[in-house]
Enzyme design. Sequence first.
Site, PDB file in Angstrom:
ATOM      1  N   THR A 163      31.189  -1.092  41.387  1.00  0.00           N
ATOM      2  CA  THR A 163      31.939   0.090  41.811  1.00  0.00           C
ATOM      3  C   THR A 163      31.892   1.175  40.736  1.00  0.00           C
ATOM      4  O   THR A 163      31.711   0.862  39.560  1.00  0.00           O
ATOM      5  CB  THR A 163      33.393  -0.377  42.043  1.00  0.00           C
ATOM      6  OG1 THR A 163      33.399  -1.184  43.191  1.00  0.00           O
ATOM      7  CG2 THR A 163      34.375   0.750  42.177  1.00  0.00           C
TER       8      THR A 163
ATOM      9  N   ARG B 132      36.072  -5.415  55.933  1.00  0.00           N
ATOM     10  CA  ARG B 132      36.820  -5.751  54.713  1.00  0.00           C
ATOM     11  C   ARG B 132      37.013  -4.480  53.861  1.00  0.00           C
ATOM     12  O   ARG B 132      36.081  -3.727  53.644  1.00  0.00           O
ATOM     13  CB  ARG B 132      36.066  -6.806  53.912  1.00  0.00           C
ATOM     14  CG  ARG B 132      36.771  -7.232  52.614  1.00  0.00           C
ATOM     15  CD  ARG B 132      36.058  -6.718  51.412  1.00  0.00           C
ATOM     16  NE  ARG B 132      36.683  -7.119  50.156  1.00  0.00           N
ATOM     17  CZ  ARG B 132      36.454  -6.518  48.998  1.00  0.00           C
ATOM     18  NH1 ARG B 132      35.608  -5.509  48.934  1.00  0.00           N
ATOM     19  NH2 ARG B 132      37.056  -6.910  47.906  1.00  0.00           N
ATOM     20  N   VAL B 133      38.221  -4.255  53.415  1.00  0.00           N
ATOM     21  CA  VAL B 133      38.502  -3.119  52.541  1.00  0.00           C
ATOM     22  C   VAL B 133      39.062  -3.667  51.237  1.00  0.00           C
ATOM     23  O   VAL B 133      39.961  -4.515  51.256  1.00  0.00           O
ATOM     24  CB  VAL B 133      39.515  -2.150  53.193  1.00  0.00           C
ATOM     25  CG1 VAL B 133      39.920  -1.046  52.230  1.00  0.00           C
ATOM     26  CG2 VAL B 133      38.923  -1.552  54.477  1.00  0.00           C
TER      27      VAL B 133
ATOM     28  N   ASP C  16      40.198  -2.880  46.948  1.00  0.00           N
ATOM     29  CA  ASP C  16      41.276  -2.150  46.266  1.00  0.00           C
ATOM     30  C   ASP C  16      40.955  -0.679  46.040  1.00  0.00           C
ATOM     31  O   ASP C  16      41.869   0.140  45.886  1.00  0.00           O
ATOM     32  CB  ASP C  16      41.527  -2.799  44.901  1.00  0.00           C
ATOM     33  CG  ASP C  16      40.262  -2.779  44.033  1.00  0.00           C
ATOM     34  OD1 ASP C  16      39.188  -3.189  44.532  1.00  0.00           O
ATOM     35  OD2 ASP C  16      40.340  -2.342  42.865  1.00  0.00           O
TER      36      ASP C  16
ATOM     37  N   GLY D  71      36.348  -4.506  40.039  1.00  0.00           N
ATOM     38  CA  GLY D  71      36.432  -5.950  39.880  1.00  0.00           C
ATOM     39  C   GLY D  71      36.778  -6.612  41.200  1.00  0.00           C
ATOM     40  O   GLY D  71      36.532  -6.046  42.267  1.00  0.00           O
ATOM     41  N   GLU D  72      37.332  -7.786  41.115  1.00  0.00           N
ATOM     42  CA  GLU D  72      37.600  -8.566  42.329  1.00  0.00           C
ATOM     43  C   GLU D  72      38.761  -7.943  43.095  1.00  0.00           C
ATOM     44  O   GLU D  72      39.927  -8.109  42.757  1.00  0.00           O
ATOM     45  CB  GLU D  72      37.864 -10.016  41.940  1.00  0.00           C
ATOM     46  CG  GLU D  72      36.620 -10.624  41.290  1.00  0.00           C
ATOM     47  CD  GLU D  72      36.833 -12.038  40.804  1.00  0.00           C
ATOM     48  OE1 GLU D  72      37.611 -12.782  41.423  1.00  0.00           O
ATOM     49  OE2 GLU D  72      36.216 -12.398  39.788  1.00  0.00           O
ATOM     50  N   GLY D  73      38.400  -7.218  44.136  1.00  0.00           N
ATOM     51  CA  GLY D  73      39.331  -6.323  44.807  1.00  0.00           C
ATOM     52  C   GLY D  73      40.591  -6.976  45.331  1.00  0.00           C
ATOM     53  O   GLY D  73      41.666  -6.379  45.281  1.00  0.00           O
TER      54      GLY D  73
HETATM   55  N1  ASP Z   1      36.755  -3.619  43.528  1.00  0.00           N
HETATM   56  C1  ASP Z   1      35.674  -3.511  44.477  1.00  0.00           C
HETATM   57  C2  ASP Z   1      36.062  -4.176  45.758  1.00  0.00           C
HETATM   58  O1  ASP Z   1      36.644  -5.227  45.717  1.00  0.00           O
HETATM   59  C3  ASP Z   1      34.403  -4.108  43.999  1.00  0.00           C
HETATM   60  C4  ASP Z   1      33.933  -3.614  42.647  1.00  0.00           C
HETATM   61  O2  ASP Z   1      34.722  -3.216  41.810  1.00  0.00           O
HETATM   62  O3  ASP Z   1      32.736  -3.643  42.429  1.00  0.00           O
HETATM   63  O4  ASP Z   1      35.732  -3.659  46.812  1.00  0.00           O
END
Ligand code: ASP
Length: 304
Positions: free
Chosen positions: A174, A202-203, A205, A226-228
């Site tokens: 991201t 899927r949405v 963060d 990161g891990e949304g």
């Molecule tokens: N945070 C983003 C999501 O979960 C993914 C990313 O940061 O690459 O959609």
Amino acid sequence: MRLIELPPPTTTWSLLLHGGAGGRVEELAVAGDGPYADGLRAAWRAGAAVLSAGGSALDAVGASVEVLEDDPLFNAGRGAALTAAGTAELDACVMSGDGRAGAVAASRHARHPVAAARRVRDEGRAVLLVDPPVGAVERWGLERVDGSWFVTPARQQQLARVTRRELEPARHGTVGAVAVDASGHVAAATSTGGMVGQSEGRVGDSPIVGAGTYARDGVVAVSCTGEGEAFLQGLVAADIAARVRYLGADLATAVRDTVAAELAPRGASGGLVAVRPDGSGVVAHSSPAMYAAYADGGRLVTLT
Ligand code: ASP
């Protein structure tokens, strides 16, 4: 966690970018980190040009993120991670420190999702639009593209390997920016294609105010990656702002404490950039690596 603290800059403004936590996506195989650093530098310069000409933090974060959306190496706009169906569903958010935000989720028609998010904010009739229709993109005067614009062969190969379980679905890459302008206003923007092979609809963060993106004048602007799911449930960006605002925590402490309280217990990793109204900032990641760009002592630094 690695945390870099940046003192207030020598300029009257400040700009920090990230190009995703997690590090280089090996399967997008390019020759080393050079092209990533080039992309980050180009994006930083686009935002810096706005700020040094007296422009707003809001315009600057948009300008920087648009450059990264056009760069196929980053997981936003063209070259974004693909859904399980092989389509690009793009999420983006902008927020200015006066408390006004705009966001799009599962956007498919605007070349620059961050610009669509900006139009949502400026119109003020909604904060978050899911899959804004072609008519809205045209009404906003934005460049409209076909869904195939976003899809690159490298991402198709990556998806095929994830589907065959040869690769872990990468959740990273991201892009985002935070800035403070010469008037002391802060702003944040984040843009993503989400996670490789994610379900349609899927949405994460990134487009959710307070989760992946947040700005409040007098306090802080934050953009996460990161891990949304963990950032969503931990309301990470707003939690950092609350620690600064209500506890009077310094930014580095607020970031460390939020990561420890909201990401670590969820077994999640990621990173963020944040800036205070005095221009001081933090680049932090609990992922193995993170792409970022910022000025330190007047010198443009990239982290790869
Ligand atoms: N945070 C983003 C999501 O979960 C993914 C990313 O940061 O690459 O959609």
